[in-house]
Design a protein around this motif. Structure first.
Motif, short mmCIF file in Angstrom:
data_model
loop_
_atom_site.label_atom_id
_atom_site.label_comp_id
_atom_site.label_asym_id
_atom_site.label_seq_id
_atom_site.Cartn_x
_atom_site.Cartn_y
_atom_site.Cartn_z
N THR A 260 -9.37 -9.29 31.76
CA THR A 260 -8.89 -7.97 31.33
C THR A 260 -9.98 -6.93 31.55
O THR A 260 -9.69 -5.78 31.95
N SER A 264 -9.59 -3.66 33.87
CA SER A 264 -9.82 -2.35 33.26
C SER A 264 -10.92 -1.59 34.00
O SER A 264 -10.81 -0.37 34.24
N LEU A 323 -2.43 9.38 34.22
CA LEU A 323 -1.50 8.26 34.03
C LEU A 323 -0.80 7.88 35.34
O LEU A 323 -0.59 6.70 35.62
N CYS A 327 -0.87 4.30 37.23
CA CYS A 327 0.34 3.61 37.68
C CYS A 327 0.22 3.22 39.15
O CYS A 327 0.57 2.10 39.55
N LEU A 410 3.21 6.37 30.43
CA LEU A 410 2.41 5.52 29.55
C LEU A 410 2.96 4.09 29.54
O LEU A 410 2.20 3.12 29.67
N VAL A 411 4.27 3.96 29.40
CA VAL A 411 4.90 2.64 29.39
C VAL A 411 4.72 1.96 30.76
O VAL A 411 4.37 0.77 30.85
N ALA A 413 2.38 2.50 33.00
CA ALA A 413 0.97 2.16 33.21
C ALA A 413 0.62 0.87 32.48
O ALA A 413 -0.04 -0.02 33.04
N PHE A 414 1.06 0.72 31.22
CA PHE A 414 0.78 -0.49 30.47
C PHE A 414 1.45 -1.70 31.11
O PHE A 414 0.89 -2.81 31.13
N ALA A 415 2.65 -1.49 31.65
CA ALA A 415 3.34 -2.59 32.32
C ALA A 415 2.57 -3.04 33.56
O ALA A 415 2.42 -4.24 33.82
N ILE A 417 -0.65 -2.66 34.09
CA ILE A 417 -1.89 -3.31 33.65
C ILE A 417 -1.61 -4.74 33.19
O ILE A 417 -2.35 -5.67 33.50
N TYR A 418 -0.52 -4.93 32.45
CA TYR A 418 -0.16 -6.26 31.96
C TYR A 418 0.08 -7.22 33.13
O TYR A 418 -0.44 -8.35 33.14
#
Length: 442
Positions: A260, A264, A323, A327, A410-411, A413-415, A417-418
């Motif tokens: 991670t 990051s 953001l 993405c 935001l959602v 981007a987190f997806a 990254i995951y």
């Protein structure tokens, strides 16, 4: 000769892989669809548009205003068109007990026209005295696309045609005219322009002047966003392909560092680089625009239109760009994970480039709010659309679109990254995707 053919086959196998062919086919399909959309948009904008009119002279059919309107209707009849569909009388929507300007916006909306001609009260009297009469032209500007200034041209052509009709009538009424009177006859009416922009009347301002003032948001911001995304995406994907080819990826993944943290670090570093590139591009464009406006300026500024951004607005713009870059980088790192080497990584840039080009062209040549609902949804899904339209949405007060875009980015981007972390925790980066073949004996 056999050696040459073997080398050619080797290169073709490496370059024309299924992934590269699929990417190119997707690009062709998307560009074909985009071309069809652009063609229909241009055809719709270049077709004859209806124009409204309101006669304040009160002189009846004998007046020059009414005469010229009737002649214009006859012109449409000659070409087999219904004149009442293209030359619309606004008097049915306007009451006599309040100023025309206060009622004109609602009247134009009710009549379905985006430009209208208002003949001044002394128009006919001035023409009779061989003085220029005044035609006030009003526009409704609903977007800032490239075609938003065409209403200026359409109204200008209509007034020019009215001038021809009135001039011909003046000549027929009095053939013995001197040179000064003939000059007036050539242009018997004086055209003044005002625009209803964002619900507010901007006096003395035409749609093309507004488009010129908003040129950097309409034209240059989408181009800058597209360039930054493509450049950063190409660098990241190529870097991953190069690391896999040089075996440095294996060394990196064997270090006692959390995967991670690796993801990051790559994302944050590349995002900061993207913001720096975007800022440098914007500085260059700022000086370029100022230089052009000095030579071709028309006195209309964003401040005069009430379209300035405050500190909070700029924070939202930067957050949206940051953001969107994250993405893009997440998508690039996922695609780069499947690249075997540096050469193969180059082909994976195509999908990112296409996803950046689609909203760039559509937002430049069309208005997001006026697109079909299905196209609006598709554009909203593409994360790169939001940084391209955020400045316009902030200026026009479309805060639902701004906050909705931020939440979606935001959602998304987190997806990304995951998924990227999961890939880095697996062995796909080292081994690639292994397709297990069934044993023939089985």
């Amino acid at each position: 000769m056999n050696h040459l053919w073997n080398l050619v086959r080797k290169e073709l196998r490496e370059l024309l892989t299924p992934s590269s062919l699929i990417s190119i086919i997707v690009v062709v399909v998307l560009l074909s669809s985009l071309g069809t959309f652009m063609g229909s948009e241009i055809k719709g904008q270049m077709s004859i548009q209806p124009v409204g009119y309101y006669d304040q002279t009160g002189d009846g059919d004998d007046g020059y205003a009414t005469y010229s309107i009737n002649e214009l209707k006859n012109y449409y009849k000659e070409y087999g068109m219904e004149p009442d569909e293209y030359i619309i009388d606004l008097s049915q929507y306007i009451k006599d007990d309040s100023p025309v300007e206060d009622q004109l916006l609602d009247a134009m909306k009710s009549a379905g026209v985006e430009s209208s001609l208002v003949f001044s009260k002394d128009f006919n009297d001035n023409i009779k005295k061989l003085e220029r009469g005044t035609i006030d032209v009003y526009w409704i500007q609903t977007n800032t696309s490239v075609f938003s200034s065409l209403n200026t041209v359409i109204a200008g052509e209509t007034v020019a045609r009215l001038n021809d009709y009135i001039g011909n009538r003046l000549v027929s009424e009095d053939p013995s005219l001197d040179k000064n009177e003939i000059d007036i006859i050539k242009a018997p009416s004086l055209m003044t322009g005002s625009t209803f922009f964002n619900g507010t009347l901007q006096k003395g301002v035409t749609p093309d002047q507004i488009y010129s003032a908003l040129g950097n948001q309409t034209m240059f911001v989408p181009i800058i966003i597209m360039l930054v995304i493509v450049m950063i995406g190409s660098i990241v994907i190529s870097s991953i392909g190069n690391e896999k080819e040089n075996k440095t990826m294996e060394t990196l993944l064997t270090l006692p560092i959390n995967r991670t943290t690796i993801v990051s670090g790559k994302l944050i570093g590349a995002s900061i680089a993207g913001l720096i590139m975007g800022a440098l591009y914007m500085v260059g464009m700022y000086f370029y625009i100022n230089g052009v406006m000095i030579t071709t300026g028309d006195g209309v500024s964003l401040e005069s239109l009430g379209l300035t951004l405050d500190v909070l607005d700029w924070i939202m713009v930067i957050a949206t760009m940051f953001l969107a870059i994250i993405c893009a980088l997440g998508m690039c790192m996922i695609l780069g994970a499947f690249a075997k080497n540096y050469k193969a990584a180059q082909t994976y840039v195509l999908p990112i480039s296409v996803l950046a080009l689609i909203p760039m062209f559509i937002t430049m040549f069309g208005s997001y709010g006026e697109l079909p609902m299905i196209l609006q949804v598709l554009l909203f899904i593409i994360p790169f659309t939001h940084p391209m339209v955020v400045m316009q949405n902030l200026m026009f007060g479309n805060m639902a679109m701004v906050f909705g875009g931020l939440a979606y980015l935001l959602v998304f981007a987190f997806a990304m990254i995951y998924v990227t972390v999961r890939l880095y925790k697996s062995d796909i980066l080292l081994t690639g995707i292994i397709l297990k073949k069934k044993n023939k004996a089985e």
